[in-house]
Design a protein around this motif. Structure first.
Motif, PDB file in Angstrom:
ATOM      1  N   THR A 149      -6.843  -4.243  -6.991  1.00 48.21           N
ATOM      2  CA  THR A 149      -6.062  -3.014  -6.808  1.00 48.21           C
ATOM      3  C   THR A 149      -6.788  -2.063  -5.863  1.00 48.21           C
ATOM      4  O   THR A 149      -6.170  -1.475  -4.969  1.00 48.21           O
ATOM      5  N   LYS A 188       6.638  -1.646  -8.070  1.00 42.34           N
ATOM      6  CA  LYS A 188       5.264  -1.148  -7.985  1.00 42.34           C
ATOM      7  C   LYS A 188       5.295   0.091  -7.092  1.00 42.34           C
ATOM      8  O   LYS A 188       6.192   0.248  -6.269  1.00 42.34           O
ATOM      9  N   LYS A 189       4.267   0.935  -7.252  1.00 43.25           N
ATOM     10  CA  LYS A 189       4.385   2.246  -6.600  1.00 43.25           C
ATOM     11  C   LYS A 189       3.741   2.348  -5.224  1.00 43.25           C
ATOM     12  O   LYS A 189       3.842   3.394  -4.571  1.00 43.25           O
ATOM     13  N   HIS A 193       3.718   5.679  -2.721  1.00 42.46           N
ATOM     14  CA  HIS A 193       2.489   6.432  -2.413  1.00 42.46           C
ATOM     15  C   HIS A 193       2.337   6.525  -0.905  1.00 42.46           C
ATOM     16  O   HIS A 193       2.050   7.590  -0.355  1.00 42.46           O
TER      17      HIS A 193
END
Ligand SMILES: CCCCCCCCCCCCCC(=O)SCCNC(=O)CCNC(=O)[C@H](O)C(C)(C)COP(=O)(O)OP(=O)(O)OC[C@H]1O[C@@H](n2cnc3c(N)ncnc32)[C@H](O)[C@@H]1OP(=O)(O)O
Ligand SMILES: CCCCCCCC/C=C\CCCCCCCC(=O)OC[C@@H](O)COP(=O)(O)O
Length: 287
Positions: A149, A188-189, A193
């Motif tokens: 990540t 998913k972000k 972002h």
């Protein structure tokens, strides 16, 4: 061997494969998917020298060459695309494009509508698919390590800066993986972002469900029609990191609603989180 015999041999082999594909759906599925992969390799063999000769190396300009080659693939599979809303790509400057991801066949749908100056975010494993990986690299695909990540977020933050400086659009599959269940996975972000960090609009693109003509579970792969809709851009000017979740939810709901309309199916009760249906990611060919 004489060329005449070679031609006869190829024709008989093709006929045999065709008969086999007609007799067994499973064999037909494997053959068609194999043919798709072979086309990708052949397309890359054609595109790599063209990209190197015309543009000299890794640049988003190569995507035009790749796009024109890949756009021919659909004729080999009897696939038709019906596209709506192309004018929504005509935004000034950079943007984040988000779309649903059902299969490796999505690459055809991607190239069908891909705007100029647009690169995709892909998993780094794709870089190791030989000549296909090389053409993705030359086209400017941004590779992320999904197993880390921290590293994926670092790459995405860097992209937020360069996309503005270099005026490119970035195409992200927010489901993060292929999903051919006839519904969406939670988003998913990362893409959102990225859009807020760069203060650029999000352009949602929705492809209708493939399940009527392509289903790896039942080994179905026939001809079919795919409806594509490019939705109006969603502005992010003035939004902050606190708004990422809302923006993600908004895109998810709008896109999912459009998905069911385009697929001609009523929307099932909304699901979010751990209660998702079985995820089937198409083929294990690309790990
Ligand atoms: C002929 C042949 C031609 C070939 C043609 C070439 C065509 C090529 C086509 C190629 C097609 C290839 C297609 C493909 O390969 S698709 C597969 C690869 N693509 C993706 O995975 C893209 C979508 N994924 C994401 O956006 C993920 O969020 C990433 C990868 C970024 C992280 O995922 P991960 O699973 O590791 O973590 P997480 O999502 O749980 O997030 C963890 C936390 O971090 C927060 N966070 C996230 N990002 C940021 C950020 N930037 N700044 C600050 N924070 C950020 C986030 O809100 C969350 O926090 P909280 O909210 O829980 O508090
Ligand atoms: C020496 C290398 C040997 C490897 C040979 C492999 C040859 C592969 C040939 C053709 C492959 C077709 C590539 C099409 C690109 C489509 C990109 C794609 O759709 O990737 C899947 C990825 O979004 C999500 O992956 P997961 O669903 O998470 O998994």
């Amino acid at each position: 061997m004489e060329p005449g015999w070679l031609l006869w041999g190829a024709a008989v082999l093709l006929l045999l494969l065709h008969v086999l594909a007609e007799l067994s759906p499973a064999v037909g599925f494997v053959l068609r998917l194999g043919w798709y992969c072979l086309l990708c390799v052949l397309g890359s063999l054609l595109a790599v020298p063209a990209c190197l000769l015309l543009n000299g190396g890794r640049t988003v300009r190569n995507m035009r060459i790749i796009k024109n080659i890949v756009k021919a693939f659909k004729y080999f599979f009897g696939l038709k695309f019906e596209v709506k809303g192309l004018e929504n790509f005509e935004v000034e400057g950079p943007a984040i494009v988000v779309s649903n991801h059902q299969s490796i066949l999505d690459m055809m749908g991607l190239m069908e509508v891909l705007p100029d100056n647009c690169v995709q975010v892909g998993k780094k494993e794709l870089l190791y698919t030989g000549i296909v990986g090389l053409i993705m690299y030359l086209g400017g695909v941004i590779f992320i390590n999904r197993k880390s990540t921290t590293s994926a977020k670092m790459v995405m933050s860097e992209v937020a800066k360069t996309m503005v400086a270099e005026n490119v659009k970035v195409w992200v599959y927010p489901e993060g993986t292929r999903n051919c269940t006839g519904d969406f996975l939670p988003f998913k972000k990362g893409a959102f972002h990225l859009a807020i960090q760069a203060q650029v609009p999000v352009i949602p693109v929705v492809y209708s469900s493939f399940t009527s003509f392509y289903n790896p579970k039942t080994k179905l792969f026939t001809s079919g029609k795919i409806k594509v809709e490019i939705l109006p851009p969603i502005e992010t000017k003035g939004l902050t990191s606190d708004d990422v979740s809302d923006l993600t939810d908004r895109c998810y709901h709008t896109m999912r609603e459009t998905f069911f309309v385009l697929s001609g199916r009523p929307s099932p009760s909304e699901q979010w989180g751990p209660d998702q249906p079985d995820v089937w990611c198409g083929t294990a060919l690309l790990v």
